[in-house]
Motif scaffolding. Sequence first.
Motif, short mmCIF file in Angstrom:
data_model
loop_
_atom_site.label_atom_id
_atom_site.label_comp_id
_atom_site.label_asym_id
_atom_site.label_seq_id
_atom_site.Cartn_x
_atom_site.Cartn_y
_atom_site.Cartn_z
N PHE A 71 -23.62 -10.59 -9.83
CA PHE A 71 -23.27 -11.10 -11.17
C PHE A 71 -21.78 -10.91 -11.44
O PHE A 71 -21.08 -11.83 -11.86
N GLN A 72 -21.30 -9.68 -11.18
CA GLN A 72 -19.88 -9.41 -11.42
C GLN A 72 -19.01 -10.26 -10.50
O GLN A 72 -17.98 -10.80 -10.92
N THR A 73 -19.43 -10.38 -9.25
CA THR A 73 -18.64 -11.15 -8.28
C THR A 73 -18.58 -12.61 -8.67
O THR A 73 -17.52 -13.26 -8.58
N GLU A 74 -19.71 -13.14 -9.12
CA GLU A 74 -19.75 -14.55 -9.54
C GLU A 74 -18.78 -14.80 -10.70
O GLU A 74 -18.09 -15.82 -10.74
N LEU A 75 -18.71 -13.85 -11.63
CA LEU A 75 -17.80 -13.99 -12.78
C LEU A 75 -16.33 -14.01 -12.35
O LEU A 75 -15.48 -14.59 -13.02
N LEU A 76 -16.03 -13.37 -11.22
CA LEU A 76 -14.64 -13.33 -10.75
C LEU A 76 -14.17 -14.68 -10.21
O LEU A 76 -12.96 -14.94 -10.15
N GLU A 77 -15.12 -15.52 -9.78
CA GLU A 77 -14.78 -16.82 -9.18
C GLU A 77 -13.77 -16.64 -8.04
O GLU A 77 -12.67 -17.21 -8.05
N VAL A 78 -14.15 -15.84 -7.05
CA VAL A 78 -13.25 -15.46 -5.95
C VAL A 78 -12.92 -16.66 -5.06
O VAL A 78 -13.81 -17.41 -4.65
N ILE A 151 -11.91 -6.03 -11.01
CA ILE A 151 -13.33 -5.75 -11.25
C ILE A 151 -13.49 -4.25 -11.46
O ILE A 151 -12.95 -3.45 -10.69
N VAL A 152 -14.20 -3.86 -12.51
CA VAL A 152 -14.47 -2.46 -12.79
C VAL A 152 -15.97 -2.24 -12.53
O VAL A 152 -16.81 -2.92 -13.11
N THR A 153 -16.27 -1.28 -11.65
CA THR A 153 -17.67 -1.09 -11.24
C THR A 153 -18.31 0.14 -11.86
O THR A 153 -19.26 0.69 -11.34
N ALA A 154 -17.74 0.60 -12.98
CA ALA A 154 -18.33 1.72 -13.72
C ALA A 154 -18.21 1.41 -15.20
O ALA A 154 -17.35 0.62 -15.61
N GLY A 155 -19.06 2.02 -16.00
CA GLY A 155 -19.05 1.77 -17.44
C GLY A 155 -17.80 2.33 -18.09
O GLY A 155 -17.48 3.50 -17.92
N ALA A 156 -17.09 1.50 -18.82
CA ALA A 156 -15.85 1.92 -19.47
C ALA A 156 -16.06 1.99 -20.98
O ALA A 156 -16.50 1.02 -21.58
N PRO A 157 -15.79 3.15 -21.62
CA PRO A 157 -15.98 3.24 -23.06
C PRO A 157 -15.03 2.31 -23.82
O PRO A 157 -15.29 1.91 -24.94
N PHE A 158 -13.90 1.98 -23.19
CA PHE A 158 -12.94 1.04 -23.80
C PHE A 158 -12.28 0.28 -22.65
O PHE A 158 -12.44 0.63 -21.48
N VAL A 159 -11.52 -0.75 -22.98
CA VAL A 159 -10.85 -1.55 -21.96
C VAL A 159 -9.45 -0.98 -21.73
O VAL A 159 -8.61 -1.02 -22.63
N PRO A 160 -9.18 -0.42 -20.55
CA PRO A 160 -7.85 0.15 -20.32
C PRO A 160 -6.75 -0.94 -20.36
O PRO A 160 -6.83 -1.93 -19.64
N LYS A 161 -5.76 -0.72 -21.22
CA LYS A 161 -4.70 -1.72 -21.39
C LYS A 161 -3.93 -2.04 -20.10
O LYS A 161 -3.56 -3.18 -19.86
N LYS A 168 -2.69 -11.62 -13.50
CA LYS A 168 -1.88 -12.83 -13.53
C LYS A 168 -2.28 -13.68 -14.73
O LYS A 168 -3.41 -13.55 -15.21
N ILE A 169 -1.42 -14.58 -15.17
CA ILE A 169 -1.84 -15.59 -16.15
C ILE A 169 -2.93 -16.42 -15.46
O ILE A 169 -2.77 -16.87 -14.32
N GLY A 170 -4.05 -16.58 -16.12
CA GLY A 170 -5.20 -17.24 -15.49
C GLY A 170 -6.12 -16.27 -14.78
O GLY A 170 -7.20 -16.64 -14.33
N GLY A 171 -5.69 -15.00 -14.68
CA GLY A 171 -6.49 -13.99 -13.99
C GLY A 171 -7.69 -13.53 -14.80
O GLY A 171 -7.75 -13.72 -16.01
N ARG A 172 -8.66 -12.92 -14.11
CA ARG A 172 -9.93 -12.54 -14.73
C ARG A 172 -10.19 -11.05 -14.55
O ARG A 172 -10.06 -10.53 -13.43
N LEU A 173 -10.56 -10.39 -15.63
CA LEU A 173 -11.00 -8.99 -15.58
C LEU A 173 -12.48 -8.95 -15.94
O LEU A 173 -12.88 -9.43 -17.00
N VAL A 174 -13.29 -8.38 -15.03
CA VAL A 174 -14.73 -8.22 -15.29
C VAL A 174 -14.99 -6.73 -15.44
O VAL A 174 -14.75 -5.95 -14.52
N ILE A 175 -15.46 -6.34 -16.62
CA ILE A 175 -15.61 -4.91 -16.93
C ILE A 175 -16.83 -4.66 -17.81
O ILE A 175 -17.02 -5.35 -18.81
N PRO A 176 -17.67 -3.67 -17.44
CA PRO A 176 -18.78 -3.29 -18.30
C PRO A 176 -18.29 -2.33 -19.38
O PRO A 176 -17.82 -1.25 -19.05
#
Length: 213
Positions: A71-78, A151-161, A168-176
């Motif tokens: 699921f996470q990998t699919e969201l990255l559109e590698v 891609i972040v593979t652990a639960g993050a209480p907040f999104v690290p800035k 990159k512009i157009g880049g994708r961050l997938v984070i739980p």
Amino acid sequence: MKDTFKHKGLRQQLVNIIEAKGIKDEKVLKAIGKIPRHLFMDSGFLDHAYQDKAFPIAADQTISQPYTVAFQTELLEVKPGDKILEIGTGSGYQTAVLCELGAKVFSIERQLELFKKTSKFLPKLGYRAKKLIFGDGYKGLKEEAPFDSIIVTAGAPFVPKPLLSQLKIGGRLVIPVGDDVQVMTLFIRKGPKEFEQQEYGEFRFVPLLEDKN
């Protein structure tokens, strides 16, 4: 380090299960079908390797559920050649999936035991990340930024800035994101300060630990 016909058959069944759950990306399904997940687990768990479940590995961590990895990998559109930062190397299974898709993977792990084990293990299987780093994933990897995706593979209480700033512009961050239960969240960088945010339902992850050193 055996990979038998039985294992290959079980992997194909696993692919069928995650496809039935809604994973559509053929390249992701093919990667899951190719990577010997049983080799990433202790031998006592071999029977469980091709069930669609998370399982414990060293250092109180888990190898993620195959559906979650897909699921996470699919969201990255590698795309082949994409420069990807992975936060939480863990067993290296997700790393192997990204390598299988042709990505240049930079991966950070903060548990020394896992870092040492995975650093030795992945090359034995023929998966060579660009860089495996022992360190704090919250900080990202500024010296290698910008990344096509993170891609972040652990639960993050907040999104690290720092992670948002290293896309990159157009880049994708997938984070739980979340404490006890996480919401799978996708950020797409639209401009220097603009991000589009999409949410994809609840998942459960081990927590992303901040380095206290």
